[in-house]
Design an enzyme around this catalytic site. Sequence first.
Site, PDB file in Angstrom:
ATOM      1  CB  CYS A  27      -0.953   0.008   1.182  1.00  0.00           C
ATOM      2  SG  CYS A  27      -2.096  -1.371   1.143  1.00  0.00           S
ATOM      3  CG  HIS A  76      -3.196   3.591   1.747  1.00  0.00           C
ATOM      4  ND1 HIS A  76      -3.644   3.115   0.526  1.00  0.00           N
ATOM      5  CD2 HIS A  76      -3.293   2.550   2.611  1.00  0.00           C
ATOM      6  CE1 HIS A  76      -3.990   1.848   0.659  1.00  0.00           C
ATOM      7  NE2 HIS A  76      -3.782   1.485   1.912  1.00  0.00           N
ATOM      8  CG  ASN A 116      -6.658  -0.664   0.939  1.00  0.00           C
ATOM      9  OD1 ASN A 116      -5.893  -0.303   0.061  1.00  0.00           O
ATOM     10  ND2 ASN A 116      -6.256  -1.077   2.133  1.00  0.00           N
TER      11      ASN A 116
HETATM   12  O1  UT7 Z   1      -3.942  -1.009   3.411  1.00  0.00           O
HETATM   13  C1  UT7 Z   1      -3.077  -1.567   4.335  1.00  0.00           C
HETATM   14  C2  UT7 Z   1      -3.419  -1.151   5.677  1.00  0.00           C
HETATM   15  N1  UT7 Z   1      -4.659  -1.766   6.101  1.00  0.00           N
HETATM   16  C3  UT7 Z   1      -5.376  -1.134   6.966  1.00  0.00           C
HETATM   17  O2  UT7 Z   1      -5.017  -0.026   7.309  1.00  0.00           O
HETATM   18  C4  UT7 Z   1      -6.563  -1.813   7.575  1.00  0.00           C
HETATM   19  C5  UT7 Z   1      -6.677  -1.384   8.989  1.00  0.00           C
HETATM   20  N2  UT7 Z   1      -7.761  -2.005   9.730  1.00  0.00           N
HETATM   21  C6  UT7 Z   1      -9.044  -1.677   9.544  1.00  0.00           C
HETATM   22  O3  UT7 Z   1      -9.387  -0.911   8.671  1.00  0.00           O
HETATM   23  C7  UT7 Z   1     -10.052  -2.250  10.524  1.00  0.00           C
HETATM   24  O4  UT7 Z   1      -9.385  -2.896  11.579  1.00  0.00           O
HETATM   25  C8  UT7 Z   1     -11.044  -3.262   9.857  1.00  0.00           C
HETATM   26  C9  UT7 Z   1     -12.015  -2.509   8.978  1.00  0.00           C
HETATM   27  C10 UT7 Z   1     -10.278  -4.285   9.041  1.00  0.00           C
HETATM   28  C11 UT7 Z   1     -11.856  -4.000  10.912  1.00  0.00           C
HETATM   29  O5  UT7 Z   1     -12.526  -3.064  11.773  1.00  0.00           O
HETATM   30  P1  UT7 Z   1     -12.493  -3.279  13.377  1.00  0.00           P
HETATM   31  O6  UT7 Z   1     -13.329  -2.223  13.939  1.00  0.00           O
HETATM   32  O7  UT7 Z   1     -11.026  -3.307  13.761  1.00  0.00           O
HETATM   33  O8  UT7 Z   1     -13.197  -4.658  13.558  1.00  0.00           O
HETATM   34  P2  UT7 Z   1     -12.638  -6.044  14.145  1.00  0.00           P
HETATM   35  O9  UT7 Z   1     -11.654  -6.653  13.214  1.00  0.00           O
HETATM   36  O10 UT7 Z   1     -12.201  -5.832  15.539  1.00  0.00           O
HETATM   37  O11 UT7 Z   1     -13.944  -6.916  14.126  1.00  0.00           O
HETATM   38  C12 UT7 Z   1     -15.089  -6.585  14.935  1.00  0.00           C
HETATM   39  C13 UT7 Z   1     -16.165  -7.620  14.708  1.00  0.00           C
HETATM   40  C14 UT7 Z   1     -15.672  -9.037  14.847  1.00  0.00           C
HETATM   41  O12 UT7 Z   1     -16.687  -9.803  15.470  1.00  0.00           O
HETATM   42  P3  UT7 Z   1     -16.576 -10.176  17.047  1.00  0.00           P
HETATM   43  O13 UT7 Z   1     -15.293 -10.941  17.169  1.00  0.00           O
HETATM   44  O14 UT7 Z   1     -16.552  -8.867  17.761  1.00  0.00           O
HETATM   45  O15 UT7 Z   1     -17.806 -10.988  17.288  1.00  0.00           O
HETATM   46  C15 UT7 Z   1     -15.522  -9.501  13.428  1.00  0.00           C
HETATM   47  O16 UT7 Z   1     -15.685 -10.902  13.278  1.00  0.00           O
HETATM   48  O17 UT7 Z   1     -16.689  -7.522  13.369  1.00  0.00           O
HETATM   49  C16 UT7 Z   1     -16.657  -8.793  12.733  1.00  0.00           C
HETATM   50  N3  UT7 Z   1     -16.451  -8.606  11.313  1.00  0.00           N
HETATM   51  C17 UT7 Z   1     -17.438  -8.402  10.440  1.00  0.00           C
HETATM   52  N4  UT7 Z   1     -18.774  -8.334  10.583  1.00  0.00           N
HETATM   53  C18 UT7 Z   1     -19.494  -8.078   9.488  1.00  0.00           C
HETATM   54  C19 UT7 Z   1     -15.262  -8.578  10.646  1.00  0.00           C
HETATM   55  N5  UT7 Z   1     -15.484  -8.366   9.338  1.00  0.00           N
HETATM   56  C20 UT7 Z   1     -16.819  -8.264   9.179  1.00  0.00           C
HETATM   57  C21 UT7 Z   1     -17.640  -8.024   8.067  1.00  0.00           C
HETATM   58  N6  UT7 Z   1     -18.977  -7.935   8.275  1.00  0.00           N
HETATM   59  N7  UT7 Z   1     -17.150  -7.841   6.830  1.00  0.00           N
END
Ligand code: UT7
Length: 321
Positions: free
Chosen positions: A113, A248, A278
């Site tokens: 990225c 980004h 992204n």
């Molecule tokens: O480009 C390179 C750099 N990449 C980035 O900068 C990405 C950085 N990270 C992010 O943007 C965020 O961390 C994400 C968007 C990937 C995830 O957001 P989050 O607020 O950190 O969510 P999380 O991973 O902590 O997940 C929260 C909950 C989980 O469920 P439980 O364990 O709380 O029951 C996940 O299983 O959301 C669930 N979840 C989803 N639910 C519905 C994860 N993906 C999904 C989904 N739809 N697509």
Amino acid sequence: MIRSQIRGSGSALPQQVVTNADLADRVETSDEWIVERTGIRQRYIAGEGETTSTLATEAARNALAAADIDPASIDLIILATATPDHTFPATATQVQKALGCRGGIAFDVHAVCSGFLYALGTADSMLRTGMAKRAVVIGAETFSRILDWEDRTTCVLFGDGAGAIVLEAEDVTEGGPGILATKLHADGEHKELLYVDGGPSTTGTVGKLRMKGREVFRHAVVNLAEVLGETLDAVGLQATDIDWVVPHQANARILDATARKLGLPAEKVIVTVDRHANTSAASVPLAFDVAVRDGRIKPGDLVMFEAMGGGFTWGASLVRL
Ligand code: UT7
């Protein structure tokens, strides 16, 4: 002093738009979750015949047309990508062929990225040292081809596309326009947080993207705030001097958090993550081109580019247009 000037920009997107609702038909997710956690509403996905090189070539052609520069006069092409058409040759050489410019330098840069920032810094160094005079710097990706479409934690986050700029070396007086400073970093300690589980020298397969998003998020906010400060310090400017930040586009919440840390109003941050998702190395030049074409970014503006990605790699570049 020689400085690299941005003469024009261009971009390209695949034809097919995939909405959050479309993805909710494939994996257990919802438009509400994706918008709330990421700001993404849709993404473009490459179809048959659309590859990293075809998107890169279209973006480069658009940038050359905007710059009104003959492709035959380009003596350097650097293409940032983690999704090349082939393991080799470099996709940049295929773009060179398609553009009809031969004999100059053409190679790919791989910093995921942050790839566009790495390519920009490399091109700027080569122009300032006289190795080349006119460069096309491209970020182009087809991440859809390395996504695990069963994994809702990653497949909803990415899209395909390309962005390009034309750079030209120009002798300017002290304080003149051009790329003022670029700062790049890497830390191989955190590979397991964001990587692809395949490759020619390990599994012999292309592999799929794996990410621990929450941890990546945490590192991104800290690293980006640091490198933005370092880049401003290098030229003795303040965050308040910046007209536009072109970040980004990984997550709207990262963009907000970084702007807050810098004390910059959200209106100064170019946001396209809602439309493009992204697009890895393509996201910064894509967002830049959108804001140049809609008239927000203008000649004379002070623009900060920044990115953070797999590796980890991260960087920032400050440009006076
Ligand atoms: O480009 C390179 C750099 N990449 C980035 O900068 C990405 C950085 N990270 C992010 O943007 C965020 O961390 C994400 C968007 C990937 C995830 O957001 P989050 O607020 O950190 O969510 P999380 O991973 O902590 O997940 C929260 C909950 C989980 O469920 P439980 O364990 O709380 O029951 C996940 O299983 O959301 C669930 N979840 C989803 N639910 C519905 C994860 N993906 C999904 C989904 N739809 N697509």
